[in-house]
Design an enzyme around this catalytic site. Structure first.
Site, PDB file in Angstrom:
ATOM      1  N   PRO A  38     -31.039   0.065  20.644  1.00  0.00           N
ATOM      2  CA  PRO A  38     -30.497  -0.387  19.357  1.00  0.00           C
ATOM      3  C   PRO A  38     -31.629  -0.589  18.349  1.00  0.00           C
ATOM      4  CG  PRO A  38     -29.676  -1.733  21.175  1.00  0.00           C
ATOM      5  CD  PRO A  38     -30.774  -0.898  21.728  1.00  0.00           C
ATOM      6  N   LYS A  39     -31.344  -0.307  17.093  1.00  0.00           N
ATOM      7  CA  LYS A  39     -32.313  -0.560  16.026  1.00  0.00           C
ATOM      8  C   LYS A  39     -32.024  -1.931  15.427  1.00  0.00           C
ATOM      9  CE  LYS A  39     -34.372   1.389  11.858  1.00  0.00           C
ATOM     10  NZ  LYS A  39     -34.381   0.098  11.136  1.00  0.00           N
ATOM     11  N   TRP A  40     -32.909  -2.868  15.685  1.00  0.00           N
ATOM     12  CA  TRP A  40     -32.696  -4.251  15.260  1.00  0.00           C
ATOM     13  C   TRP A  40     -33.049  -4.436  13.798  1.00  0.00           C
ATOM     14  CZ3 TRP A  40     -30.274  -7.535  18.497  1.00  0.00           C
ATOM     15  CH2 TRP A  40     -30.158  -7.115  19.834  1.00  0.00           C
TER      16      TRP A  40
END
Length: 373
Positions: A38-40
């Site tokens: 996931p891209k936080w």
């Protein structure tokens, strides 16, 4: 800089510019060597710990240490005594991330920093390991760095958490759709055989892109002179207020000069503009969360940059009569999270038709369910 005078003795020393990702349109297919995360949505940060000495480095190599004292304590309590860990500082509000509240943490007053660290504590999401003990892992392939990173998270974390990862591209595509509802903004794809390369775009990122019709409400001049630097964009709320939602700035230099001439007929006086109280509100809310539609207020452009107090954020007001279509990736509360990109003029749309109702809202998703993966 004072915080760089810490007595660190690590195999990888600050400052280190983080490894970056280049945007791609679709999810890369698994070739036997890819990891998907996931891209936080937070502040990129590299943690350096040597015993009790802790340094939080930012993407622009300006330290975060003084702004997040609660993370300094969490690092001492939850990470190995000598390590360098890459990740993201995030702040959660219920089941979602809240980047707007995270921005409030960058404040010059120590008393306010202390208060915010207690009322809105931040967390750290770890996704890479650059050093452990006396060993540098910078030249080690990511496959091994990830395995070593997992080894230092034997139990469920507290304020320091491990990002989930998958090698299944179909699952990554599911995450891309599902996780947006928790405030995440895409997927990062990492080749497993790559070393850690500072400041190089050797990873990939897949982000959402949507379009919206917005009102052009003014412009800021470019730093090089009296040409358009960015266009200020607005949307109407149901009560008829026009709110600042972001800027569009993706124009070639020649086009920026042309825009000045094209916008001349729409010049307005600030006192006659829907944002006529801009200066008063900007001063009134300096250092505080911005007025927003959800609070019954009117969101206007900022007056002072949180990152650069000397940056001039004044603008040239325009009558709100022009409509353009822009592309954007995600919303941050009531505004665009990043700079929007011009797509086309919409002479067929009235400004009043540009409302928040047109925006697509992702289905909610619980952060704890993501971190439990």
């Amino acid at each position: 800089m004072e915080e760089l005078e810490l007595q660190l003795d690590l195999p990888v020393m600050p400052p280190v510019a983080p490894m970056l990702a280049k945007p791609v349109k679709g999810m890369p297919k698994q070739d036997g060597n890819l990891f998907y995360e996931p891209k936080w949505d937070g502040f990129r940060c590299i943690i350096f710990r040597d015993g009790d000495e802790v340094f939080l480095g930012s993407r622009n190599e300006r330290p975060f240490t003084r702004y997040f004292p609660e993370l300094v304590e969490a690092v001492r309590a939850e990470l190995p005594s000598r390590c360098v860990v890459d990740g993201e500082i995030v702040l959660r509000k219920g089941d979602e991330l809240d980047f707007e509240q995270l921005q409030q943490r960058i404040h010059p007053a120590a008393s306010r920093v202390k208060m915010l660290s207690e009322t809105t504590p931040a967390s750290f999401i770890a996704f890479d390991l650059l050093a452990l003990g006396s060993e540098s892992l910078m030249e080690t392939p990511f496959t091994e760095r990830r395995a070593r990173l997992e080894s230092i998270f034997p139990e469920k974390g507290g304020s320091i958490r491990l990002t989930p990862v998958t090698t299944n591209d179909e699952r990554a595509s599911e995450w891309f759709e599902m996780f947006e509802g928790a405030g995440l903004d895409g997927i990062i794809v990492k080749p497993g055989d790559q070393p850690y390369v500072p400041d190089k775009r050797t990873m990939f990122k897949v982000k959402h892109e949507r379009t919206a019709d917005v009102v052009v409400c003014g412009y800021r001049e470019h730093k090089t002179g009296p040409i358009v630097g960015s266009l200020l964009l607005g949307l109407y709320s149901p009560d008829g207020k026009l709110h600042h939602v972001g800027v569009a700035a993706s124009f070639p230099m020649a086009r920026r000069a042309e825009l000045v001439e094209e916008l001349q007929p729409y010049l307005a006086k600030l006192g006659e503009h829907p944002w006529g109280e801009w200066a008063d509100q900007a001063i009134r809310h300096m250092g505080e969360p911005a007025a927003t539609p959800s609070r019954g207020g009117q969101r206007m452009p900022g007056a002072v940059s949180r990152w650069n107090a000397k940056k001039d954020l004044s603008f040239i007001p325009l009558r709100p009569e022009l409509v353009m279509e822009v592309a954007y990736d995600q919303m941050e509360g009531d505004r665009f999270r990043h700079t929007a990109h011009f797509r086309r003029w919409r002479t067929d749309r009235t400004p009043e038709s540009c409302t928040y109702e047109q925006l697509e809202r992702p289905i909610g998703y619980n952060l704890d369910d993501i971190l439990a993966r």
